[in-house]
Design a protein around this motif. Sequence first.
Motif, mmCIF file in Angstrom:
data_model
loop_
_atom_site.group_PDB
_atom_site.id
_atom_site.type_symbol
_atom_site.label_atom_id
_atom_site.label_comp_id
_atom_site.label_asym_id
_atom_site.label_seq_id
_atom_site.Cartn_x
_atom_site.Cartn_y
_atom_site.Cartn_z
ATOM 1 N N PRO A 53 -0.635 4.797 -8.873
ATOM 2 C CA PRO A 53 -0.106 5.471 -7.681
ATOM 3 C C PRO A 53 1.354 5.870 -7.848
ATOM 4 C CG PRO A 53 -0.207 3.104 -7.316
ATOM 5 C CD PRO A 53 -0.842 3.353 -8.652
ATOM 6 N N PHE A 54 1.729 6.953 -7.179
ATOM 7 C CA PHE A 54 3.124 7.374 -7.145
ATOM 8 C C PHE A 54 3.458 7.839 -5.730
ATOM 9 C CE2 PHE A 54 0.698 11.134 -8.474
ATOM 10 C CZ PHE A 54 1.148 12.093 -7.580
ATOM 11 N N GLU A 55 4.751 7.807 -5.394
ATOM 12 C CA GLU A 55 5.192 8.149 -4.041
ATOM 13 C C GLU A 55 6.075 9.385 -3.974
ATOM 14 O OE1 GLU A 55 5.335 4.416 -1.172
ATOM 15 O OE2 GLU A 55 6.813 4.227 -2.780
ATOM 16 N N SER A 56 6.281 10.058 -5.064
ATOM 17 C CA SER A 56 7.083 11.277 -5.075
ATOM 18 C C SER A 56 6.744 12.069 -6.322
ATOM 19 C CB SER A 56 8.583 10.950 -5.056
ATOM 20 O OG SER A 56 8.990 10.389 -6.287
ATOM 21 N N LEU A 57 7.099 13.342 -6.319
ATOM 22 C CA LEU A 57 6.859 14.158 -7.497
ATOM 23 C C LEU A 57 7.727 13.718 -8.670
ATOM 24 C CD1 LEU A 57 6.516 17.713 -5.907
ATOM 25 C CD2 LEU A 57 4.703 16.243 -6.823
ATOM 26 N N GLU B 61 8.406 10.534 -9.300
ATOM 27 C CA GLU B 61 7.661 9.407 -9.873
ATOM 28 C C GLU B 61 6.476 9.927 -10.695
ATOM 29 O OE1 GLU B 61 6.506 6.368 -7.161
ATOM 30 O OE2 GLU B 61 8.564 5.923 -6.533
ATOM 31 N N ARG B 62 5.840 10.981 -10.208
ATOM 32 C CA ARG B 62 4.745 11.581 -10.975
ATOM 33 C C ARG B 62 5.260 12.076 -12.317
ATOM 34 N NH1 ARG B 62 2.923 16.558 -12.257
ATOM 35 N NH2 ARG B 62 0.661 16.908 -12.390
ATOM 36 N N GLN B 63 6.444 12.669 -12.315
ATOM 37 C CA GLN B 63 7.015 13.163 -13.570
ATOM 38 C C GLN B 63 7.301 12.007 -14.516
ATOM 39 O OE1 GLN B 63 11.143 14.926 -14.215
ATOM 40 N NE2 GLN B 63 9.911 16.790 -14.019
ATOM 41 N N PHE B 64 7.745 10.874 -13.976
ATOM 42 C CA PHE B 64 7.953 9.723 -14.854
ATOM 43 C C PHE B 64 6.636 9.294 -15.493
ATOM 44 C CE2 PHE B 64 7.394 5.216 -15.523
ATOM 45 C CZ PHE B 64 8.293 5.028 -16.552
ATOM 46 N N LEU B 65 5.556 9.222 -14.694
ATOM 47 C CA LEU B 65 4.269 8.799 -15.231
ATOM 48 C C LEU B 65 3.782 9.764 -16.307
ATOM 49 C CD1 LEU B 65 2.528 7.638 -11.940
ATOM 50 C CD2 LEU B 65 3.318 6.189 -13.825
ATOM 51 N N LEU B 66 4.016 11.050 -16.105
ATOM 52 C CA LEU B 66 3.680 12.038 -17.129
ATOM 53 C C LEU B 66 4.449 11.753 -18.412
ATOM 54 C CD1 LEU B 66 3.604 15.908 -16.539
ATOM 55 C CD2 LEU B 66 4.576 14.908 -18.592
ATOM 56 N N SER B 67 5.761 11.516 -18.276
ATOM 57 C CA SER B 67 6.587 11.263 -19.461
ATOM 58 C C SER B 67 6.186 9.956 -20.142
ATOM 59 C CB SER B 67 8.071 11.227 -19.079
ATOM 60 O OG SER B 67 8.380 10.108 -18.274
ATOM 61 N N ALA B 68 5.757 8.968 -19.356
ATOM 62 C CA ALA B 68 5.309 7.694 -19.930
ATOM 63 C C ALA B 68 4.021 7.878 -20.726
ATOM 64 C CB ALA B 68 5.109 6.663 -18.828
ATOM 65 N N ARG C 13 7.689 13.668 4.180
ATOM 66 C CA ARG C 13 8.561 14.425 3.269
ATOM 67 C C ARG C 13 8.187 14.194 1.805
ATOM 68 N NH1 ARG C 13 14.702 13.380 4.664
ATOM 69 N NH2 ARG C 13 14.889 14.912 2.984
ATOM 70 N N ASN C 14 7.828 12.981 1.465
ATOM 71 C CA ASN C 14 7.482 12.698 0.068
ATOM 72 C C ASN C 14 6.032 13.077 -0.220
ATOM 73 O OD1 ASN C 14 10.012 11.728 -0.312
ATOM 74 N ND2 ASN C 14 9.422 9.615 -0.659
ATOM 75 N N TYR C 15 5.784 13.386 -1.467
ATOM 76 C CA TYR C 15 4.437 13.723 -1.923
ATOM 77 C C TYR C 15 3.923 12.570 -2.763
ATOM 78 C CZ TYR C 15 0.676 16.215 -4.352
ATOM 79 O OH TYR C 15 -0.550 16.587 -4.860
ATOM 80 N N GLU C 16 2.799 11.980 -2.352
ATOM 81 C CA GLU C 16 2.258 10.882 -3.144
ATOM 82 C C GLU C 16 0.845 11.192 -3.607
ATOM 83 O OE1 GLU C 16 2.074 10.740 0.804
ATOM 84 O OE2 GLU C 16 3.275 8.992 0.314
ATOM 85 N N GLY C 17 0.377 10.373 -4.525
ATOM 86 C CA GLY C 17 -0.964 10.557 -5.057
ATOM 87 C C GLY C 17 -1.229 9.570 -6.169
ATOM 88 N N PHE C 18 -2.176 9.899 -7.028
ATOM 89 C CA PHE C 18 -2.545 9.041 -8.152
ATOM 90 C C PHE C 18 -2.509 9.864 -9.433
ATOM 91 C CE2 PHE C 18 -4.335 6.876 -4.545
ATOM 92 C CZ PHE C 18 -4.143 5.530 -4.833
ATOM 93 N N TRP C 19 -1.881 9.315 -10.436
ATOM 94 C CA TRP C 19 -1.823 9.935 -11.758
ATOM 95 C C TRP C 19 -2.784 9.189 -12.668
ATOM 96 C CZ3 TRP C 19 0.161 14.024 -14.365
ATOM 97 C CH2 TRP C 19 0.212 13.936 -15.755
ATOM 98 N N ALA D 192 0.838 -1.200 0.000
ATOM 99 C CA ALA D 192 0.000 0.000 0.000
ATOM 100 C C ALA D 192 0.873 1.250 0.000
ATOM 101 C CB ALA D 192 -0.927 -0.006 1.214
ATOM 102 N N PHE D 193 0.329 2.332 -0.546
ATOM 103 C CA PHE D 193 1.022 3.617 -0.578
ATOM 104 C C PHE D 193 0.476 4.464 0.575
ATOM 105 C CE2 PHE D 193 1.995 1.812 -4.492
ATOM 106 C CZ PHE D 193 2.921 2.562 -5.189
ATOM 107 N N PHE D 194 1.220 4.540 1.659
ATOM 108 C CA PHE D 194 0.757 5.234 2.846
ATOM 109 C C PHE D 194 1.151 6.709 2.829
ATOM 110 C CE2 PHE D 194 1.211 0.791 4.296
ATOM 111 C CZ PHE D 194 -0.083 0.573 4.719
ATOM 112 N N ALA D 195 0.297 7.532 3.433
ATOM 113 C CA ALA D 195 0.591 8.956 3.587
ATOM 114 C C ALA D 195 0.266 9.364 5.019
ATOM 115 C CB ALA D 195 -0.241 9.779 2.607
ATOM 116 N N TRP D 196 1.011 10.334 5.512
ATOM 117 C CA TRP D 196 0.746 10.860 6.843
ATOM 118 C C TRP D 196 1.171 12.325 6.897
ATOM 119 C CZ3 TRP D 196 4.242 6.957 5.804
ATOM 120 C CH2 TRP D 196 5.592 7.292 5.907
#
Length: 245
Positions: A54-58, A60-67, A38-44, A30-34
Motif C-alpha cells: 500500500p501507498f498513500e501518495s504518488l 510513495e508510489r514513486q518510491f515503490l517503483l524505484s525500489a 488530497r492524497n492519492y493512495e492505492g496498491f503497488w 489501515a490506509f483510508f480513502a475518501w
Amino acid sequence: MINLDGDIQNLPADANLGSILVEHAQPLRAFFAWRHKRNYEGFWFSTTIRSHVPFESLLERQFLLSADFDPSITALSAQPLGLLWPAGTTVDTRNGRTRTLRSHVPDFFCRHTDGSATLIDVRRPDNVGDPHFQLTAELCTVTGWNYSIFTGLESPTAETLDWLAGYRMDRYAPTPESYEKLLTTFDTEKALRTGVRTAARNAELAQDVVLGNVLHLLFHGELHFDPSKPLTMESTIRRHRELTA
C-alpha cells in the motif's frame, strides 16, 4: 511498536531491534480513502516481494517503483513500525522553536542483498525538516539500520522508470528458450533498435515480442542502460553493468 503476524509488540529501541525481521511486518494502521481526499493512495504490485504494497501518495508510489528497480533491495514493508518517545521529548525546529514529539510511523523498511536494512521516510523536498526525522535517524544509529528520506526521482529518470515499469510483470519475461539468446545479443553494447532486431532474428520471434522481453530485462537489471537519459530506440544497451575492455 511493530505488527508481526497480527501480534502488535512493544519493543525497546535498542540494538536488539536490529535483529527483528521488520520487512515481514504488517502496516500498523489501515490506509483510508475518501472522496475529495488530497492524497492519492492505492496498491503497488511489487515484483520484488511478489505482493501488493500500500501507498498513500504518488510520491510513495514513486518510491515503490524505484525500489522495484533497485536490485539491491530484496524485501520491503510499508509503515512497518511506530516509534514512540517519552512524554515531553522536545527537539529544536528550523525556526529556533522547540516542538514536543510523541510518535512517528516511518513510511517503508527495506532489506538489502548484503543483509543491511534501511528505514525510509517519503517527503517532498520542501518538507524534509520535520523534527521526527532527527530522532528517527538517531534510532537507526542505535539499531544499525540506514536511514533515508526519499524526496522523488529526478527527470528524466522518473518518466523513464514509470514507463518501463509497465513491462516489469512476468507476462513480458522471455521464455527459457529465448532468454540466453536475448542476453547474449547485448554482450557487445548496441542500440536498443539494433539489439531487438538481432535478438528477434536469433530467437526466431516477432520484434514486438522481443522488445517487450528486452524492456522487462532492463527493468529487472539483467540488461543495463543509462537511466539518467531518456530511453529511446537509439539508447545504448548492454548485458554487463560496466563496460569490459
